[in-house]
Design an enzyme around this catalytic site. Sequence first.
Site, PDB file in Angstrom:
ATOM      1  N   SER A  30       0.825  -1.195   0.000  1.00 25.33           N
ATOM      2  CA  SER A  30       0.000   0.000   0.000  1.00 25.33           C
ATOM      3  C   SER A  30       0.872   1.262   0.000  1.00 25.33           C
ATOM      4  CB  SER A  30      -0.962  -0.033   1.194  1.00 25.33           C
ATOM      5  OG  SER A  30      -2.047   0.831   1.005  1.00 25.33           O
ATOM      6  N   ASP A  85      -9.854  -5.690  -4.524  1.00 24.66           N
ATOM      7  CA  ASP A  85      -9.336  -4.645  -3.640  1.00 24.66           C
ATOM      8  C   ASP A  85     -10.296  -3.461  -3.623  1.00 24.66           C
ATOM      9  OD1 ASP A  85      -7.759  -2.594  -2.435  1.00 24.66           O
ATOM     10  OD2 ASP A  85      -5.926  -3.611  -3.082  1.00 24.66           O
ATOM     11  N   HIS A 132      -7.297  -5.911  -0.039  1.00 25.54           N
ATOM     12  CA  HIS A 132      -6.110  -5.061   0.009  1.00 25.54           C
ATOM     13  C   HIS A 132      -5.013  -5.628   0.926  1.00 25.54           C
ATOM     14  CE1 HIS A 132      -4.059  -1.356  -0.932  1.00 25.54           C
ATOM     15  NE2 HIS A 132      -3.919  -1.031   0.336  1.00 25.54           N
TER      16      HIS A 132
END
Length: 359
Positions: free
Chosen positions: A178, A305, A333
């Site tokens: 991320s 996601d 995610h």
Amino acid sequence: MGNKFICMTKKESKNVGIGSKSKRGSMSRRRSSMEEELLHRQALAMAIQQHQLSQRFDNNNGSMSRRIGSTSSRRRATNLSDPFSNTNTKQLPDFLENIETKKFVLIHGEGFGAWCWYKTIALLEEAGLLPIALDLTGSGIDLTDTNNITTIADYSKPLIQYLQNLPEDEKVILVGHSSGGSCISYALEHFPQKISKAVFLCATMISDGQRPFDVFAEELGSAELFMQESKFLVYGNGKDKPPTGFMFEKQQMHGLYFNQSPAKDIALAMVSMRPTPLGPMMEALSLSPEKYGTGRRFYIQTLDDHVLSPDVQEKLVRENPPEGVFKIKASDHCPFFSKPQSLHKILLEIAQIPSQTPS
């Protein structure tokens, strides 16, 4: 008493089973509840124990740089010099010989900490590799006040210190999740000679001059609008001062991050995640073709996601093409929770990609 069990008839055994079914079910539920409640405590206990062997102090400010990794492991009776003594010793050593860089450095994303990689660490260790997970500044069990973290340099300091202390002839594979993608991009710009490969896991693989937050704009809105109206902002220096961080509410986190993750991992995350410093997310990175541009980048897309949609991830890959792209189906995610085996296999595959020969 022992002979009584051996001689018990099928009917008697059945009756005993029926009589104790309710008790066994109650015990099972109680055991499951206890595991749920203790999961976070166990993960932190593992982190603290392993950090005791790998703590080091920054003499400039007295802060501790913490990392979780393969410095010790009670899970295995063998040591790293013989990682396959209980497995197929004919095939796995050949497999390791194809891997030039065995050390993985795992960098978490916004709100997370080194703790989120516990499944990945275990799987990589079992394969005979050397994973280590770092807490970025103000994350995990690093006690730095997130309100005082204003730049990517501040946020990435544990990673930069780790790379600075690597021996001259040693390289690592970086994996950034991320917003941790901006940290490994920053590291690529400053230590390209120390990084064998950089793996962006549904991450902010930004281009020169871009802000990490820009990647999340589709979900969160423009940076300007977010700074003015978001209810998730943290005002660590008072409401009359600019916001210093952000933290999603549990309900939002569940839908955004964990739509495919197991309940126990969600429970762990809910009690472990911390506010994310806002400054590093809003800072535009300066990335040069001579340094960052020479790095070997790989991207892993997560196809269910809700934070970075598949379309957004595809756009990142299209605008800033990496050397290779991999996809994990039905992953949210957080594939280190929802699809740890799939993530593990991809990391092993990337590790085995040989060095590029000069043309």
